[in-house]
Design a protein around this motif. Structure first.
Motif, PDB file in Angstrom:
ATOM      1  N   VAL A  71       0.850  -1.197   0.000  1.00 58.69           N
ATOM      2  CA  VAL A  71       0.000   0.000   0.000  1.00 58.69           C
ATOM      3  C   VAL A  71       0.884   1.246   0.000  1.00 58.69           C
ATOM      4  O   VAL A  71       0.644   2.200  -0.751  1.00 58.69           O
ATOM      5  CB  VAL A  71      -0.955  -0.005   1.215  1.00 58.69           C
ATOM      6  N   GLY A  72       1.920   1.226   0.811  1.00 58.11           N
ATOM      7  CA  GLY A  72       2.834   2.367   0.876  1.00 58.11           C
ATOM      8  C   GLY A  72       3.564   2.613  -0.432  1.00 58.11           C
ATOM      9  O   GLY A  72       3.776   3.762  -0.825  1.00 58.11           O
ATOM     10  N   ALA A  73       3.946   1.540  -1.127  1.00 60.02           N
ATOM     11  CA  ALA A  73       4.639   1.696  -2.415  1.00 60.02           C
ATOM     12  C   ALA A  73       3.727   2.366  -3.441  1.00 60.02           C
ATOM     13  O   ALA A  73       4.156   3.245  -4.194  1.00 60.02           O
ATOM     14  CB  ALA A  73       5.129   0.345  -2.927  1.00 60.02           C
ATOM     15  N   LEU A  74       2.458   1.944  -3.467  1.00 63.43           N
ATOM     16  CA  LEU A  74       1.506   2.590  -4.383  1.00 63.43           C
ATOM     17  C   LEU A  74       1.307   4.058  -4.014  1.00 63.43           C
ATOM     18  O   LEU A  74       1.288   4.936  -4.886  1.00 63.43           O
ATOM     19  CB  LEU A  74       0.175   1.846  -4.363  1.00 63.43           C
ATOM     20  N   ALA A  75       1.174   4.320  -2.732  1.00 59.98           N
ATOM     21  CA  ALA A  75       1.023   5.708  -2.279  1.00 59.98           C
ATOM     22  C   ALA A  75       2.285   6.520  -2.598  1.00 59.98           C
ATOM     23  O   ALA A  75       2.202   7.697  -2.964  1.00 59.98           O
ATOM     24  CB  ALA A  75       0.714   5.749  -0.784  1.00 59.98           C
ATOM     25  N   PHE A  76       3.441   5.891  -2.485  1.00 54.27           N
ATOM     26  CA  PHE A  76       4.707   6.552  -2.812  1.00 54.27           C
ATOM     27  C   PHE A  76       4.734   6.997  -4.276  1.00 54.27           C
ATOM     28  O   PHE A  76       5.138   8.120  -4.591  1.00 54.27           O
ATOM     29  CB  PHE A  76       5.871   5.596  -2.533  1.00 54.27           C
ATOM     30  N   VAL A  77       4.280   6.121  -5.170  1.00 55.42           N
ATOM     31  CA  VAL A  77       4.241   6.454  -6.601  1.00 55.42           C
ATOM     32  C   VAL A  77       3.290   7.634  -6.835  1.00 55.42           C
ATOM     33  O   VAL A  77       3.627   8.583  -7.557  1.00 55.42           O
ATOM     34  CB  VAL A  77       3.843   5.228  -7.447  1.00 55.42           C
ATOM     35  N   VAL A  78       2.121   7.582  -6.221  1.00 56.81           N
ATOM     36  CA  VAL A  78       1.151   8.677  -6.367  1.00 56.81           C
ATOM     37  C   VAL A  78       1.724   9.968  -5.789  1.00 56.81           C
ATOM     38  O   VAL A  78       1.641  11.038  -6.411  1.00 56.81           O
ATOM     39  CB  VAL A  78      -0.190   8.312  -5.691  1.00 56.81           C
TER      40      VAL A  78
END
Length: 156
Positions: free
Chosen positions: A28-35
């Motif tokens: 979840v954090g990796a996806l949020a990081f990309v965003v």
């Protein structure tokens, strides 16, 4: 079964449970990081190859807050409905308020590293902004993991 074996088995199960939680939190954090970082770079620097810069090129700290805020909403949904689906509160409003409070601190940490880079160190390149944001993101992520686990998504 001896007490020592029983304790060892419980410890093993606890470590496995935490690693599953860390893995889901990480996805979840990796996806949020990309965003977050993609949004920040688009807002401040514009599309790759563009020479004009982004719509918030003169407002990097505010762009950081906006991008991190959008990523935080994605993170809440992912953590609530996947990472901590078995631990979320009955009262959605209470959980969301605690989540937002934890993320205000996270936003301040991330924006603070951009502020320090820009205003205290006098750096203003794409590289320096992104290094500052990654450093802030790491610190904020550690804070968020412990805050979510301890205060936001608690076992019913």
């Amino acid at each position: 079964m001896s007490v020592l074996v029983s304790v060892a088995l419980r410890a093993r199960d606890a470590v496995r449970g935490v690693w599953r939680e860390v893995t889901k939190f990480g996805v979840v954090g990796a996806l949020a990081f990309v965003v977050d970082n993609g949004g920040y770079n688009l807002l401040v620097f514009g599309l790759p190859g563009g020479s004009e810069g982004g719509v918030m090129r003169a407002l990097p700290v505010q762009a950081s807050v906006l991008a991190t805020g959008i990523a935080a909403l994605l993170s809440w949904a992912g953590n609530r409905y996947w990472t901590y689906r078995h631990r979320h509160r009955e009262k959605l409003t209470q959980e969301l308020v605690l989540f937002l409070l934890a993320n205000v601190v996270g936003v301040a940490i991330t924006a603070g590293t951009v502020y320090a880079s820009r205003h205290l160190l006098g750096l203003d390149s794409v590289l320096s902004d992104n290094v500052a944001r990654v450093f802030g993101w790491v610190l904020a992520t550690l804070f968020r993991f412990f805050a979510y686990r301890r205060y936001v998504f608690v076992a019913p």
